[in-house]
Design a protein around this motif. Structure first.
Motif, mmCIF file in Angstrom:
data_model
loop_
_atom_site.group_PDB
_atom_site.id
_atom_site.type_symbol
_atom_site.label_atom_id
_atom_site.label_comp_id
_atom_site.label_asym_id
_atom_site.label_seq_id
_atom_site.Cartn_x
_atom_site.Cartn_y
_atom_site.Cartn_z
ATOM 1 N N GLN A 158 0.830 -1.207 0.000
ATOM 2 C CA GLN A 158 0.000 0.000 0.000
ATOM 3 C C GLN A 158 0.865 1.259 0.000
ATOM 4 O O GLN A 158 0.531 2.258 -0.640
ATOM 5 C CB GLN A 158 -0.932 -0.003 1.212
ATOM 6 N N LYS A 159 1.975 1.217 0.714
ATOM 7 C CA LYS A 159 2.884 2.366 0.740
ATOM 8 C C LYS A 159 3.499 2.592 -0.641
ATOM 9 O O LYS A 159 3.720 3.748 -1.043
ATOM 10 C CB LYS A 159 3.964 2.161 1.788
ATOM 11 N N LEU A 160 3.782 1.518 -1.351
ATOM 12 C CA LEU A 160 4.285 1.666 -2.714
ATOM 13 C C LEU A 160 3.217 2.266 -3.625
ATOM 14 O O LEU A 160 3.515 3.081 -4.491
ATOM 15 C CB LEU A 160 4.746 0.303 -3.253
ATOM 16 N N ILE A 161 1.964 1.863 -3.421
ATOM 17 C CA ILE A 161 0.862 2.452 -4.195
ATOM 18 C C ILE A 161 0.752 3.939 -3.903
ATOM 19 O O ILE A 161 0.502 4.747 -4.804
ATOM 20 C CB ILE A 161 -0.466 1.734 -3.876
ATOM 21 N N ALA A 162 0.960 4.318 -2.632
ATOM 22 C CA ALA A 162 0.899 5.733 -2.279
ATOM 23 C C ALA A 162 1.993 6.524 -2.975
ATOM 24 O O ALA A 162 1.810 7.710 -3.289
ATOM 25 C CB ALA A 162 1.014 5.899 -0.759
ATOM 26 N N GLN A 163 3.138 5.893 -3.241
ATOM 27 C CA GLN A 163 4.218 6.561 -3.952
ATOM 28 C C GLN A 163 4.006 6.556 -5.465
ATOM 29 O O GLN A 163 4.442 7.473 -6.157
ATOM 30 C CB GLN A 163 5.559 5.900 -3.615
#
Length: 1032
Positions: free
Chosen positions: A305-310
């Motif tokens: 999810q953090k990668l999606i946020a980036q």
């Protein structure tokens, strides 16, 4: 296990299966003639056979050979793979590949396989036209780059056989990071530095290949959050990591670390979810905070999810659903840099939300995806690196252990409100940015904590509104502090509204109705753009300044926009923290004056009560808000709720008006004594009346009627009491001097009379008007109960100075003016509080003009007035003639009680020249020339005139000089008349008649006690001396 190490046999199996799967749909045509340039199946199989040193015969390779029939692997198949898969060779291979027990034995084989030039030649045959289209023909052969390039561009492959072939190859490529095109070359240094695992081909490292990529992904996240000692990954490796995450976005099997971490959880929560297009990812995301979810899977999901946020491209479903809309609204201008600003999830959401708020069309699928990811951001604060970076201290101090379901975010919001401490500005800004990205104001369901807390309230109070409608939040605010509201919902609602109130765009109803007005009047930009000259918080201030402009002032808001502005003002009146400007400028004063006022609505009332004591910035904000309330009292939502019964019975026609203009409050004041009036409503209305006394601007009708006259005739005067006295004096002087044209305008004179009557407590009924304009004032003198404004203003003075009068009275509603007479004496002695002094000054001025307004004077001097001042009393308009007559005939007065009242009038006039209309009229010009800077009250202006009279350099007007000399003679005579006591009986009588007799008697008693104690002490000393003499 050892038997499965026969890689030659697996080589043959693997390639046969891949080719058969790729050509399965055209197997019949393959034997007849080539299709789309692809070679016949027999030729391909023969070409594949040459890639292996397997000892199996050609007939065996082309026949019905099955891996499950091989004795070497039967034991492993029986133990590891379901029986129904044994007839499918590809399923068996995939089964072995996903088992930790055997996958290490396949890694080196697959590396050799994908880098073999003959293997690549098969890919060239199957994907001949595609290789040129996707620009993979230039890739270097023998290193696996060709197959990896095809996998990288599989989304653009349209050739059916090639697409099937590449789809099957994808799982093999992603099972080992060394097989991904260029990944190893770009990330070798970071892998070694971070100790993410070995990159040597022949080494059997202890880390799984999926864990190597997961290790790099976690390091990338730590770097974005700027955690302590975070390693800086090289730019080329960053791109490679994000690209791998993007390529594995559609099938969770391709994220090897997440796949192995969440296999059991997938079976538990998403058993029936079909693989592909990111569906399994989304299902797992939705169950991330379930108690049964394993911590390892939860951590892996959070990393993704953090990668999606980036980079939003890491989400396959979001990229696919919003691809056309992103292109249409130019939301991804720079597609070559996946981690630049345009790739951030927050930027994508802001761009598309801006289109939605502007009324543009965004596809339903895209809006559904946006809703899911906005909810995701609100559920887990750790997905926003700025909050992790800037809010660590606040989280550790106040919000630790509240990670799930958005609780940490709401805890931070509560800290930001000031309920649990102070917050750093950077953390506050990060929270504001997150709320703007998630935009929960558009759909309350985005905020899971709010949704769960307010579900019962929504089902009861807001059930008539469609689920997900922005009006839900407005409905909840309307029921704030009512019986239907629950405490948990109240807290969550105020925490969210605190941030929505600081950016006008976060209220979708307000933005929709007012965006054109804001652009026209406040020079705002589009929804997701900022303007340093007009920040978000200042836009609403600009809107409400234009909302209440008259037609003459021009540049008004549209009708729909004004309704929304009024709605927001009603909401902000419920809590001072929902008004950003008020909280910012009044923080110090709230702590200084109102720290104990914690009940609903008390903080604003407290600030209004201490208006004169506030710092300048705070006083201006509170003054502007109070001025706004005077025009539209419905802004005071709590007061309107308290007075609902009275409004429905007597003032409903004013409450229904779109434009209030102060009519509703005027109606409430006029009906204060109706049976529908309850205590809460009475207290609220009385408070507002008292607040209006502090500044003439707080009375809307008076301000609109007299503002020009005030600026011209009473400059630098703000207190309503002083303004009314100033204007009334001007009107009186013009009347007495028979001027041709009154200086005060007609509309102001009409409103001035209303204000005079209201200030002294008159109740005027529209249907039954008071026959005499002075009758109400007579009742005021007789009844304290008819004037709650005076009662509240003098609540401390009445018990202090008039306790004996209250004690003797059987009913406080019939005090025959004694309380007011008592307060008038203390006014002359300059001992009253400021608020009480203002009220008594108005009463004194009115009674100085008409003796009938002073019940004590009328009671004790009726015979003397008839005998000495009959002509003056018969005059149709009273302008103080009777009082002046009594003063001039002071020596002829026979009744002591009347003489005492006249002496009191003289004493009052010495304290304030305004209560001596004759003297004030005579000396008006001299006051303006010599005492303009002297504020009225407490004898200051009278002292100024006395100093001017004694100063030989100053020449007063003849009439003023004559009147002043007469007053000095009267004061001298009054001092002689109030002679000293002639004996003990006279002294005792004067003490008993004094309002302060209790104080005097207490002092006498204390003095006697002190003398007694001193006598005892002296007696013991004298006795001791006598005893010593006897002993000698």
């Amino acid at each position: 296990m050892a038997a499965c190490g026969r890689v030659e046999l697996l080589a043959l199996l693997l390639l046969l299966l891949l080719l058969s799967a790729a050509l399965c749909s055209r197997s019949v045509q393959a034997f007849k003639s080539p299709a789309n340039g692809a070679p016949p199946l027999q030729n391909l199989q023969l070409r594949v056979a040459g890639l292996s040193n397997a000892q199996a015969s050609q007939s065996r390779r082309s026949g019905g050979w099955k891996l499950a029939e091989e004795a070497a692997c039967r034991e492993d198949l029986t133990r590891l793979c379901p029986k129904h898969t044994w007839n499918n060779n590809l399923a068996v291979l995939e089964c072995l590949q996903d088992r930790k027990e055997v996958r290490r034995l396949l890694w080196n084989y697959k590396l050799n396989l994908t880098t073999d030039s003959k293997f690549e030649s098969v890919a060239v045959e199957v994907c001949k036209s595609t290789i040129t289209e996707v620009k993979c023909a230039e890739e270097e052969r023998g290193k696996g780059y060709l197959v990896s390039c095809l996998v990288d561009h599989r989304g653009n492959i349209t050739e059916y056989q090639c697409h099937q072939y590449i789809t099957k190859m994808t799982s093999i490529i992603f099972s080992d990071y060394r097989l991904i095109c260029g990944f190893m070359d770009k990330c070798v240094e970071d892998i070694n530095t971070l100790r993410c695992g070995s990159i040597n081909t022949g080494e059997k490292d202890l880390h799984s290949q999926g864990e190597v990529i997961a290790c790099l992904e976690r390091a990338l996240v730590r770097e974005a959050e700027q955690q302590d000692h975070a390693h800086t990954i090289q730019e080329e490796c960053k791109k490679a990591i994000m690209r791998v995450a993007e390529l594995s976005a559609d099938d969770f099997h391709l994220d090897r670390y997440l796949y192995f971490s969440c296999r059991d959880d997938r079976e538990r929560f998403c058993e029936n979810t079909q693989v592909g297009e990111g569906r399994v990812y989304k299902c797992l995301f939705n169950h991330k905070f379930e108690e049964a979810m394993s911590e390892k899977c939860r951590d892996a999901l959070t990393t993704r999810q953090k990668l999606i946020a980036q980079d939003y491209k890491v989400s396959y479903s979001l990229t696919k659903a919003c691809k056309a809309d992103l292109r249409k609204y130019r939301c991804n201008l720079d597609t070559n840099m996946p981690r630049v600003r345009e790739a951030r999830l927050s930027y994508l959401l802001l761009c598309l939300e801006s289109a939605v708020h502007r009324g543009r069309t965004v596809s339903g699928d895209c809006q559904g995806e946006m809703l899911d990811y906005r909810r995701m951001l609100m559920e887990d604060y750790s997905l926003s690196p700025e909050i992790v970076l800037h809010c660590r201290g606040e989280i550790d101090a106040h919000c630790s252990g509240l990670h799930r379901k958005g609780r940490t975010l709401h805890c931070l919001m509560r800290v930001s409100r000031g309920d649990k401490g102070t917050m750093d500005t950077l953390c506050q800004n990060a929270l504001q940015a997150l709320v703007q990205s998630a935009d929960p104001g558009a759909d309350y369901r985005i905020d899971r904590a709010l949704n769960e807390a307010c579900e019962s309230v929504i089902q009861t109070a807001c059930k008539h509104i469609r689920n997900g409608d922005p009006m839900i939040l407005s409905c909840l605010m309307e029921h704030l502090y009512t019986e239907k509201m629950v405490e948990d919902c109240e807290h969550r609602l105020l925490e969210l509204q605190y941030f929505i109130s600081r950016d006008w765009k976060l209220d979708p109803l307000l933005y929709r109705k007012c965006q054109s007005d804001a652009a026209r009047l406040c020079h705002t930009h589009s929804w997701n753009e900022t303007n340093e000259l007009m920040p978000h918080g200042a836009v609403f201030s600009c809107l409400y300044r234009h909302a209440y402009r008259t037609e003459e002032q021009g540049r008004r808001l549209s009708r729909d926009c004004k309704v929304e502005v009024q709605r927001i003002l009603h909401q902000r009146a419920l809590d001072v923290k929902l008004d950003p400007e008020l909280q910012k400028r009044c923080m110090t004063d709230l702590g200084k004056w109102c720290s104990e006022k914690t009940e609903t609505g008390q903080e604003l009332e407290c600030l209004q009560d201490h208006l004169e004591d506030l710092v300048t910035d705070c006083r201006d904000v509170v003054g502007n808000l109070t001025e706004l309330e005077s025009e539209d009292i419905q802004i005071e939502a709590l007061l309107i709720r308290a007075c609902e019964a009275l409004i429905q019975s007597h003032c409903h026609e004013f409450a229904d008006n779109q434009i209030d203009s102060g009519d509703l409050m005027e109606c409430l004041v006029q009906n204060k004594h109706q049976k529908e009036m309850n205590d809460k409503c009475s207290v609220g209305v009385t408070h507002f009346q008292l607040v209006q006394m502090k500044d003439f601007r707080f009375s809307y009708k008076f301000k609109m009627a007299c503002k020009d006259d005030v600026l011209k005739l009473c400059p630098n005067i703000k207190k309503k009491v002083d303004v009314v006295i100033c204007l009334s004096t001007t009107v009186r002087n013009d009347t007495l001097q028979d001027v041709k044209e009154q200086r005060v305008s007609l509309k102001c004179r009409k409103q001035l009379r209303v204000e005079e009557l209201e200030m002294v407590g008159i109740t005027i009924h529209n249907k039954s008007p008071v026959p005499s304009p002075w009758l109400g004032c007579v009742y005021l003198g007789r009844s304290m109960k008819l004037n709650p404004v005076l009662r509240k203003a003098c609540k401390a003075d009445i018990p202090k100075f008039c306790q004996d009068i209250l004690r003797k009275a059987s009913d406080d509603s019939e005090l025959e003016g004694q309380v007011i007479s008592c307060l008038k004496l203390k006014y002359a002695d300059q001992r009253l509080s400021s608020d009480c002094e203002d009220q008594i000054r108005v009463i004194l001025q009115e009674s100085a003009l008409d003796y009938r307004l002073d019940p004590q004077l009328q009671l004790h001097c009726s015979e003397e007035i008839t005998r000495l001042c009959a002509e003056e009393a018969a005059a149709q308009e009273q302008t103080g003639q009777v009082e002046e007559c009594l003063k001039g005939n002071l020596l002829k007065l026979k009744h002591e009680a009347c003489k005492k009242e006249v002496l009191n009038m003289l004493k009052e006039s010495k304290a304030d020249i305004f209560v001596d209309p004759v003297l004030h009229t005579a000396c008006a010009l001299d006051l303006k020339h010599h005492c303009a800077a002297i504020p009225p009250g407490r004898g200051r202006q009278m002292s100024c005139l006395l100093d001017a009279l004694e100063d030989k350099r100053i020449r007063l007007q003849p009439e003023c000089k004559k009147r002043m000399q007469d007053r000095i003679d009267m004061w001298g005579y009054a001092a002689k008349v109030t002679r000293t006591a002639d004996g003990f009986v006279d002294l005792a009588a004067r003490v008993l008649q004094s309002p302060s007799k209790n104080y005097i008697l207490l002092m006498i008693a204390l003095a006697v006690c002190m003398l007694f104690l001193i006598g005892l002490l002296c007696g013991r000393i004298t006795k001791r001396v006598t005893r010593e003499l006897k002993d000698r």
